[in-house]
Design a protein around this motif. Structure first.
Motif, PDB file in Angstrom:
ATOM      1  N   MET A   1     -12.155  19.301  17.737  1.00  0.00           N
ATOM      2  CA  MET A   1     -11.824  18.588  18.964  1.00  0.00           C
ATOM      3  C   MET A   1     -10.306  18.510  19.050  1.00  0.00           C
ATOM      4  N   VAL A   2      -9.723  19.296  19.954  1.00  0.00           N
ATOM      5  CA  VAL A   2      -8.270  19.309  20.110  1.00  0.00           C
ATOM      6  C   VAL A   2      -7.832  17.980  20.707  1.00  0.00           C
ATOM      7  N   ILE A   3      -6.790  17.403  20.133  1.00  0.00           N
ATOM      8  CA  ILE A   3      -6.240  16.143  20.629  1.00  0.00           C
ATOM      9  C   ILE A   3      -5.268  16.480  21.754  1.00  0.00           C
ATOM     10  N   LEU A   4      -5.561  15.997  22.943  1.00  0.00           N
ATOM     11  CA  LEU A   4      -4.720  16.287  24.104  1.00  0.00           C
ATOM     12  C   LEU A   4      -3.498  15.390  24.157  1.00  0.00           C
ATOM     13  N   GLY A   5      -3.587  14.238  23.555  1.00  0.00           N
ATOM     14  CA  GLY A   5      -2.467  13.305  23.521  1.00  0.00           C
ATOM     15  C   GLY A   5      -2.864  12.081  22.730  1.00  0.00           C
ATOM     16  N   THR A   6      -1.893  11.443  22.122  1.00  0.00           N
ATOM     17  CA  THR A   6      -2.139  10.211  21.384  1.00  0.00           C
ATOM     18  C   THR A   6      -1.475   9.080  22.144  1.00  0.00           C
ATOM     19  N   GLU A   7      -2.280   8.176  22.639  1.00  0.00           N
ATOM     20  CA  GLU A   7      -1.773   7.055  23.430  1.00  0.00           C
ATOM     21  C   GLU A   7      -1.298   5.903  22.569  1.00  0.00           C
ATOM     22  N   TYR A   8      -1.863   5.767  21.375  1.00  0.00           N
ATOM     23  CA  TYR A   8      -1.526   4.624  20.531  1.00  0.00           C
ATOM     24  C   TYR A   8      -1.782   4.996  19.087  1.00  0.00           C
ATOM     25  N   ASP A   9      -0.802   4.779  18.244  1.00  0.00           N
ATOM     26  CA  ASP A   9      -0.930   5.049  16.811  1.00  0.00           C
ATOM     27  C   ASP A   9      -0.053   4.030  16.101  1.00  0.00           C
ATOM     28  N   ASP A  10      -0.643   2.933  15.678  1.00  0.00           N
ATOM     29  CA  ASP A  10       0.104   1.834  15.079  1.00  0.00           C
ATOM     30  C   ASP A  10       0.021   1.929  13.560  1.00  0.00           C
ATOM     31  N   PRO A  11       1.151   2.160  12.882  1.00  0.00           N
ATOM     32  CA  PRO A  11       1.132   2.253  11.421  1.00  0.00           C
ATOM     33  C   PRO A  11       1.045   0.894  10.733  1.00  0.00           C
ATOM     34  N   VAL A  12       1.088  -0.197  11.507  1.00  0.00           N
ATOM     35  CA  VAL A  12       1.051  -1.540  10.931  1.00  0.00           C
ATOM     36  C   VAL A  12      -0.399  -2.019  10.880  1.00  0.00           C
ATOM     37  N   LEU A  13      -0.899  -2.267   9.671  1.00  0.00           N
ATOM     38  CA  LEU A  13      -2.256  -2.766   9.499  1.00  0.00           C
ATOM     39  C   LEU A  13      -2.344  -4.223   9.944  1.00  0.00           C
ATOM     40  N   PRO A  14      -3.499  -4.667  10.416  1.00  0.00           N
ATOM     41  CA  PRO A  14      -3.646  -6.055  10.893  1.00  0.00           C
ATOM     42  C   PRO A  14      -3.808  -7.041   9.735  1.00  0.00           C
ATOM     43  N   ILE A  15      -2.741  -7.209   8.964  1.00  0.00           N
ATOM     44  CA  ILE A  15      -2.742  -8.129   7.831  1.00  0.00           C
ATOM     45  C   ILE A  15      -2.249  -9.481   8.306  1.00  0.00           C
ATOM     46  N   GLN A  16      -3.004 -10.518   7.996  1.00  0.00           N
ATOM     47  CA  GLN A  16      -2.600 -11.863   8.399  1.00  0.00           C
ATOM     48  C   GLN A  16      -1.293 -12.256   7.726  1.00  0.00           C
ATOM     49  N   GLY A  17      -0.449 -12.920   8.468  1.00  0.00           N
ATOM     50  CA  GLY A  17       0.776 -13.489   7.914  1.00  0.00           C
ATOM     51  C   GLY A  17       0.589 -14.973   7.705  1.00  0.00           C
ATOM     52  N   PRO A  18       1.609 -15.659   7.199  1.00  0.00           N
ATOM     53  CA  PRO A  18       1.463 -17.092   6.892  1.00  0.00           C
ATOM     54  C   PRO A  18       1.138 -17.936   8.138  1.00  0.00           C
ATOM     55  N   GLU A  19       1.588 -17.467   9.309  1.00  0.00           N
ATOM     56  CA  GLU A  19       1.301 -18.224  10.518  1.00  0.00           C
ATOM     57  C   GLU A  19      -0.176 -18.158  10.898  1.00  0.00           C
ATOM     58  N   ASP A  20      -0.937 -17.183  10.303  1.00  0.00           N
ATOM     59  CA  ASP A  20      -2.351 -17.031  10.610  1.00  0.00           C
ATOM     60  C   ASP A  20      -3.255 -17.828   9.686  1.00  0.00           C
ATOM     61  N   ASP A  21      -2.706 -18.358   8.569  1.00  0.00           N
ATOM     62  CA  ASP A  21      -3.502 -19.162   7.649  1.00  0.00           C
ATOM     63  C   ASP A  21      -3.759 -20.534   8.239  1.00  0.00           C
ATOM     64  N   GLY A  22      -5.001 -21.014   8.028  1.00  0.00           N
ATOM     65  CA  GLY A  22      -5.394 -22.289   8.599  1.00  0.00           C
ATOM     66  C   GLY A  22      -4.648 -23.380   8.004  1.00  0.00           C
TER      67      GLY A  22
END
Length: 156
Positions: free
Chosen positions: A135-156
């Motif tokens: 499947m040829v990729i015609l274009g990449t609209e979004y490629d985020d190298p940052v994983l969704p890791i919680q930071g300290p502001e996300d801790d309860g």
């Protein structure tokens, strides 16, 4: 290794820009540079941080065609096929999957002629090759190298 909120905050900052100096990370999370250095070292030793990479635009280095390749492997030939795939120039990513395809590849090539050569002269010639779908990729609209890791502001 158990990651605490501070480790996750350090990881988020490094994923956003791996060249961020430890002194800047320390300033942002209100910690000493030495402590940041120690924590990063522990995460490297534990394999949490596996390397530091430049994010390169494939098109700007002559790799204008990319594709996803669903790949079937003959039963009993999986290990051999996976090792051979690692050695093929242009195979960027190898994922073991469920469903119709045993393996999903991301490949890069200069153009469609080079992609055809990669598929027919290299991948289809593997001992464990059964069949594939490209499947040829015609274009990449979004490629985020940052994983969704919680930071300290996300801790309860």
């Amino acid at each position: 290794m158990e990651l605490d909120a501070t480790d996750r905050a350090i990881l988020r900052l490094l994923m956003e820009d791996a060249r961020t100096p430890f002194s800047e990370i320390a300033r942002q999370i209100d910690m000493s540079s030495a402590t940041v250095h120690d924590r990063v070292g522990r995460m490297e030793d534990a394999g949490v941080i596996q390397g530091y990479h430049a994010h390169v635009d494939p098109r700007k280095v002559g790799l204008g065609t990319s594709a996803l390749v669903g790949f079937r492997v003959k039963q009993g030939r999986e290990k051999e096929a996976l090792q051979q795939l690692r050695e093929i120039e242009g195979v960027q990513e190898i994922n073991l999957t469920t469903g119709e395809w045993d393996v999903m590849l991301r490949v890069y090539a200069e153009d469609t002629d080079a992609l055809r050569e990669l598929m027919f002269d290299h991948i289809a010639e593997l001992e464990g090759f059964s069949r594939s779908q490209t499947m040829v990729i015609l274009g990449t609209e979004y490629d985020d190298p940052v994983l969704p890791i919680q930071g300290p502001e996300d801790d309860g």
